[in-house]
Design a protein around this motif. Structure first.
Motif, PDB file in Angstrom:
ATOM      1  N   VAL A 215       0.861  -1.212   0.072  1.00 35.75           N
ATOM      2  CA  VAL A 215       0.241  -0.106   0.058  1.00 35.75           C
ATOM      3  C   VAL A 215       0.769   1.189  -0.149  1.00 35.75           C
ATOM      4  N   ALA A 216       0.578   2.297  -0.750  1.00 39.12           N
ATOM      5  CA  ALA A 216       1.373   3.314  -0.698  1.00 39.12           C
ATOM      6  C   ALA A 216       0.197   4.435  -0.262  1.00 39.12           C
ATOM      7  N   ALA A 217       1.112   5.713   0.163  1.00 38.62           N
ATOM      8  CA  ALA A 217       0.168   6.729   0.747  1.00 38.62           C
ATOM      9  C   ALA A 217       0.682   8.121   0.459  1.00 38.62           C
ATOM     10  N   THR A 218       0.063   9.048   0.311  1.00 35.78           N
ATOM     11  CA  THR A 218       0.561  10.295   0.521  1.00 35.78           C
ATOM     12  C   THR A 218      -0.130  11.170   1.601  1.00 35.78           C
ATOM     13  N   CYS A 219       0.596  12.102   2.206  1.00 38.60           N
ATOM     14  CA  CYS A 219      -0.040  13.104   2.941  1.00 38.60           C
ATOM     15  C   CYS A 219       0.809  14.502   3.114  1.00 38.60           C
ATOM     16  N   ALA A 220      -0.179  15.329   3.264  1.00 36.90           N
ATOM     17  CA  ALA A 220       0.332  16.911   3.134  1.00 36.90           C
ATOM     18  C   ALA A 220       0.548  17.301   4.747  1.00 36.90           C
ATOM     19  N   PHE A 221       1.660  18.165   4.863  1.00 31.35           N
ATOM     20  CA  PHE A 221       1.718  18.673   6.067  1.00 31.35           C
ATOM     21  C   PHE A 221       1.781  20.287   6.167  1.00 31.35           C
ATOM     22  N   PRO A 222       1.480  20.782   7.400  1.00 33.01           N
ATOM     23  CA  PRO A 222       1.307  22.256   7.601  1.00 33.01           C
ATOM     24  C   PRO A 222       2.812  22.752   7.337  1.00 33.01           C
ATOM     25  N   SER A 223       3.923  22.120   7.697  1.00 36.09           N
ATOM     26  CA  SER A 223       5.169  22.737   7.598  1.00 36.09           C
ATOM     27  C   SER A 223       6.249  21.742   7.300  1.00 36.09           C
ATOM     28  N   VAL A 224       7.337  21.966   6.755  1.00 36.13           N
ATOM     29  CA  VAL A 224       8.570  21.107   6.477  1.00 36.13           C
ATOM     30  C   VAL A 224       8.808  20.389   7.937  1.00 36.13           C
ATOM     31  N   LEU A 261      -0.166  14.869 -11.219  1.00 32.80           N
ATOM     32  CA  LEU A 261      -0.688  14.414 -10.058  1.00 32.80           C
ATOM     33  C   LEU A 261      -1.575  15.573  -9.679  1.00 32.80           C
ATOM     34  N   ASN A 262      -2.259  15.406  -8.500  1.00 35.65           N
ATOM     35  CA  ASN A 262      -3.295  16.177  -8.001  1.00 35.65           C
ATOM     36  C   ASN A 262      -3.100  16.436  -6.620  1.00 35.65           C
ATOM     37  N   CYS A 263      -1.817  16.441  -6.184  1.00 34.77           N
ATOM     38  CA  CYS A 263      -1.430  16.571  -4.624  1.00 34.77           C
ATOM     39  C   CYS A 263      -1.600  17.951  -4.231  1.00 34.77           C
ATOM     40  N   LEU A 264      -2.056  18.244  -2.997  1.00 36.65           N
ATOM     41  CA  LEU A 264      -2.087  19.608  -2.264  1.00 36.65           C
ATOM     42  C   LEU A 264      -0.549  20.117  -2.437  1.00 36.65           C
ATOM     43  N   VAL A 265      -0.429  21.424  -2.612  1.00 34.69           N
ATOM     44  CA  VAL A 265       0.892  21.829  -2.750  1.00 34.69           C
ATOM     45  C   VAL A 265       1.361  22.327  -1.484  1.00 34.69           C
ATOM     46  N   THR A 287       0.889   4.488  11.540  1.00 32.98           N
ATOM     47  CA  THR A 287       1.268   5.602  10.645  1.00 32.98           C
ATOM     48  C   THR A 287       0.252   6.757  10.481  1.00 32.98           C
ATOM     49  N   GLU A 288      -0.889   6.442  10.408  1.00 33.21           N
ATOM     50  CA  GLU A 288      -2.165   7.373  10.356  1.00 33.21           C
ATOM     51  C   GLU A 288      -2.089   8.262  11.975  1.00 33.21           C
ATOM     52  N   GLU A 289      -2.188   7.417  12.937  1.00 39.87           N
ATOM     53  CA  GLU A 289      -2.094   8.044  13.907  1.00 39.87           C
ATOM     54  C   GLU A 289      -0.777   9.231  14.112  1.00 39.87           C
ATOM     55  N   ILE A 290       0.320   8.826  13.881  1.00 33.89           N
ATOM     56  CA  ILE A 290       1.569   9.625  14.181  1.00 33.89           C
ATOM     57  C   ILE A 290       1.255  10.935  13.243  1.00 33.89           C
ATOM     58  N   VAL A 291       1.050  10.796  11.835  1.00 37.23           N
ATOM     59  CA  VAL A 291       1.097  11.698  10.832  1.00 37.23           C
ATOM     60  C   VAL A 291      -0.184  12.760  11.516  1.00 37.23           C
ATOM     61  N   GLN A 292      -1.206  12.166  11.868  1.00 30.55           N
ATOM     62  CA  GLN A 292      -2.156  13.023  12.377  1.00 30.55           C
ATOM     63  C   GLN A 292      -1.614  13.895  13.498  1.00 30.55           C
ATOM     64  N   GLN A 293      -1.106  13.073  14.342  1.00 33.45           N
ATOM     65  CA  GLN A 293      -0.625  13.932  15.556  1.00 33.45           C
ATOM     66  C   GLN A 293       0.312  15.057  15.166  1.00 33.45           C
ATOM     67  N   ASN A 294       0.926  14.983  13.876  1.00 31.43           N
ATOM     68  CA  ASN A 294       1.907  16.127  13.332  1.00 31.43           C
ATOM     69  C   ASN A 294       1.111  16.907  12.506  1.00 31.43           C
ATOM     70  N   GLY A 295      -0.210  16.909  12.561  1.00 36.51           N
ATOM     71  CA  GLY A 295      -1.032  18.087  11.862  1.00 36.51           C
ATOM     72  C   GLY A 295      -1.353  17.574  10.282  1.00 36.51           C
ATOM     73  N   ALA A 296      -1.183  16.476   9.795  1.00 34.65           N
ATOM     74  CA  ALA A 296      -1.043  15.869   8.328  1.00 34.65           C
ATOM     75  C   ALA A 296      -2.716  16.374   7.950  1.00 34.65           C
ATOM     76  N   SER A 297      -2.776  16.365   6.817  1.00 29.53           N
ATOM     77  CA  SER A 297      -3.859  16.512   6.060  1.00 29.53           C
ATOM     78  C   SER A 297      -3.938  16.036   4.695  1.00 29.53           C
TER      79      SER A 297
END
Ligand SMILES: Cc1cc2nc3c(=O)[nH]c(=O)nc-3n(C[C@H](O)[C@H](O)[C@H](O)COP(=O)(O)OP(=O)(O)OC[C@H]3O[C@@H](n4cnc5c(N)ncnc54)[C@H](O)[C@@H]3O)c2cc1C
Ligand SMILES: Cc1cc2nc3c(=O)[nH]c(=O)nc-3n(C[C@H](O)[C@H](O)[C@H](O)COP(=O)(O)OP(=O)(O)OC[C@H]3O[C@@H](n4cnc5c(N)ncnc54)[C@H](O)[C@@H]3O)c2cc1C
Lengths: 452, 452
Positions: A215-224, A261-265, A287-297
């Protein structure tokens, strides 16, 4: 190779001495005839277009054409600027032992196509469809290294033509065991030696069972910072992630355009997980738990093969996507790697430097290894800009060194990082490397000037 | 070390030259005084009992006492027969980066005790509580290598005192990154060099997250073939087993007696699994299916820490359990390793040879790596028996070589396998190793006569 390197001609008229009378870029005829006598007339070329093709790569470095190009047909022939792509057989597949022996002309994709129905694969993946022996020579790694290791971990044996023409099997002829304590680790010494110690004419690779499910995944973050922090947390939680790649918003934008692609910039992670269905569920959840704690959208899973392939093709074309943002320019890639705990600070700092520098560039990286590339675009005819790019790269290299890192996680030293190598391994380190080079290649025939 | 190796005394009076006038086993006084001047009087000993203690190991080889024993107190001192156990600090623990730096006196168990509350551990486990630098020097592996790799995979950096007294940091001072392509892989060259290229005075190790849950298991098989076949099938099914150890029925019987176990006297596998609770369930289920298909009986899980510890202590005491079956005898361990597909045939054949030979012996091994030991018991005063044991070991080594294997999976070449090393890596391989030795230790000061 062996025959040419061993031949009397070669002994009596070593390359540079023999041709000292030659005009620039032109090779004395007797020598070309000597080459033809060994490999056959149609396998030697001195045509300008061929020579130029062999003097160029993806980098900004000036084209440095060799004087002749030779295509040996087997391990007994060879010499000078040697193009090994005609030696392209898969010599031996040991399916039960998870190993394969390939000649230098076999590329990563060709091998994996050959393995398709075997239940096995070779995971080291630098994106580019490089030759496997070239990958061994450069110690390549890429997107899967966080889970499967680099070429250093996946080469079991090498066949090498030494500078004096003798044939070395670094782990003994035909051997392909999992581990050994038999004398010095010659395989490890030749992997990553960048062609400076001998010509690799076959490599024995470790294969891995093809993952049951992916399974692959992409997720966008509020900051580097948030994206890189997530990476560190995922590793510390011991999630056996197969790929974890960072793209900054500039690179994400370029990939959206280049690869449709159609990813969030935004600062983004591309991830991949391998395992049984059940194991995957667990990895995804953590992984989902961790990235969500870091504000991923904008979190999205890619479960279908086609969708995943689109994603990774886009990632692997990141270099070309970057190039497309400034047509006519060349790319210049940095390659630092730091201990994982220092990754957030160096990426954030680099991003700030990049913004302040006025240079055009973006960041993409194998952040699971602490390794990232800053891809700078430069007009190769603009000496001033090229100078600033090199200064930026050198400063970044020094910053990585100050954080106990390395100036090159995977691309190697080549010509450009010889000074940084000194700073990285110290005087005794470089002297020791010089001693090894001197004893294995006393005439300095192999890739002169490279690495040391 | 550095000070002594560099000192004028050392330069002017290198060890063997300086003491040429000495009587056997007696060291000229001036030299001892010179040593004392560097490390202090109480850190040099020429007492027979101390010298003998340093000339002996677990093997059948005759005690070869050095002429003096020196305990340096820090990296600036050193020389001759160097006992590094007084340098026993854990210099640096980088918890977030999963790495640690230890001096030569730190043993595997001491390190893991220190890590107990950190959530990390160092998995390479040869059973014996060896020093970690010694394990790096010998390229040790052991029961966990099938999952976590050997010392070759887990050493990130070494501090080495070179034969001329210079201090080398193989990956650069203080560095502890996950991967690098910076020049020749010096770390890889020194791991497994058996003390012949320099003295390792600190090693940086890769740590791993402590497994969330652990389960061990034992199961008995109707035949050696069935047990080894199960191993091959488990690996081919990509079960990420952490340990998979084989004991033949003779060894199982010895362990039952020595360690008060209650296992069936039959060819047996000891297994261990690491992972999350959920991942474990899946691994256990697949393994149980495979072993049952191979006719296993007496299958039992050990989930409690105490039960597991009893099992692995018994496994790690296998050597002593074997010795106890024939008091007064010494043990002689073979150490071949073959591609996994050849393991069943070589183990079965070895078992037959052993039965036919009239020698006393048993088999135990890290079968997940294709590596096993035949532990032969021999009366060291019986030259004829010792001769037969050596012949048996040599024949087994040659059989492994014929199956594309190695004569030593983890114990190293030392003195005993120098001939087999020749046969394994060939003339060019050994010449290349000799070249490396000659350039790094031109006076042949470091462990003379070992490996080459
Ligand atoms: C777009 C792009 C993306 C990349 N991304 C990554 C990445 O993510 N990770 C990564 O690790 N690398 C990456 N690379 C680098 C890539 O791994 C190397 O280019 C490749 O490994 C070199 O193999 P090659 O066959 O192209 O060798 P070449 O380019 O032909 O040679 C490279 C060097 O190795 C030597 N060499 C090649 N073959 C042999 C041989 N048989 N014997 C002795 N010496 C030899 C040559 O002399 C030369 O010094 C990327 C490259 C490109 C173009
Ligand atoms: C009962 C028993 C079971 C074992 N089982 C296994 C096993 O399952 N797997 C396995 O891989 N090994 C096994 N071994 C071997 C064990 O791994 C080695 O004995 C150990 O790694 C060597 O470390 P040491 O501290 O004991 O070194 P020593 O015995 O002191 O030295 C061993 C060699 O390394 C050199 N050396 C030691 N320290 C340094 C240093 N700091 N710098 C340079 N050279 C050095 C010495 O000169 C010598 O040549 C076993 C040993 C025993 C006794």
């Amino acid at each position: 190779m062996a025959r040419l390197l061993r031949s009397a001609t070669w002994e009596l008229f070593p390359w540079r001495g023999y041709c000292s009378q030659k005009a620039k870029g032109e090779l004395c005829r007797d020598f070309v005839e000597a080459l033809k006598a060994v490999v056959g007339g149609s396998h030697v070329s001195t045509a300008a277009v061929v020579r130029e093709q062999h003097g160029r790569d993806e980098s900004v470095h000036r084209c440095e054409p060799p004087d002749a190009v030779v295509w040996p047909q087997n391990v007994e022939q060879g010499g000078v600027c040697v193009n090994l792509t005609h030696m392209d057989r898969i010599l031996e597949l040991n399916q039960e032992d998870f190993s394969v022996v390939v000649e230098p002309g076999v590329t990563r994709k060709a091998l994996n196509a050959h393995l398709r129905d075997s239940g096995l694969w070779f995971p080291v993946d630098p994106g580019a469809d490089a030759s496997l022996c070239g990958m061994a020579a450069t110690g390549a790694s890429g997107t899967n290294a966080v889970r499967y290791g680099t070429m250093r971990d996946n080469v079991l044996n090498l066949e090498v033509v030494l500078p004096d023409g003798r044939l070395l099997h670094t782990a003994g002829r035909g051997r392909h065991f999992r581990k050994s304590a038999a004398g010095y680790n010659l395989t490890g010494l030749f992997v990553g030696s960048e062609g400076t110690l001998g010509l690799i004419t076959a490599t024995t690779l470790r294969l891995h069972p093809a993952p049951e499910a992916t399974v692959a995944a992409t997720c966008a973050f509020p900051s580097v910072q948030a994206a890189v922090d997530s990476t560190v947390h995922i590793l510390q939680a011991a999630v056996p992630v197969a790929r974890i790649e960072f793209l900054d918003e500039v690179m994400m934008d370029a990939c959206n355009r280049y690869s449709k692609l159609n990813c969030l910039v935004a600062p983004t992670l591309f991830l991949e997980f391998h395992g049984s269905q059940q194991a995957l569920e667990e990895q995804l959840q953590r992984t989902e738990e961790i990235v969500q704690q870091n504000g991923a959208s904008d979190f999205s899973w890619a479960k279908e093969a086609e969708e995943r392939s689109r994603l990774w093709t886009a990632r692997h074309n990141a270099w070309y996507a970057a190039l497309a943002t400034r047509p006519g320019c060349k790319g210049y890639s940095t390659d630092v790697c730091v201990p994982i705990s220092r990754l957030p600070e160096i990426v954030v700092q680099t991003k700030e430097d990049l913004n302040a520098s006025g240079l055009t560039g973006s960041i993409v990286g194998h952040v699971g290894d602490g390794n990232f590339h800053c891809i700078l675009l430069v007009n190769p005819d603009d000496a001033e800009e090229l100078g600033r790019v090199k200064a930026f790269a050198e400063q970044l290299g020094r910053r990585a060194l100050a954080l106990h890192g390395t100036c090159t996680g995977e691309h190697g030293i080549g010509m450009g990082k010889r000074q940084l190598l000194q700073e990285e391994v110290g005087a005794v380190g470089v002297e020791t490397m010089r001693q090894l080079k001197a004893v294995l290649d006393p005439q300095g025939l192999m890739n002169p000037g490279k690495v040391l």
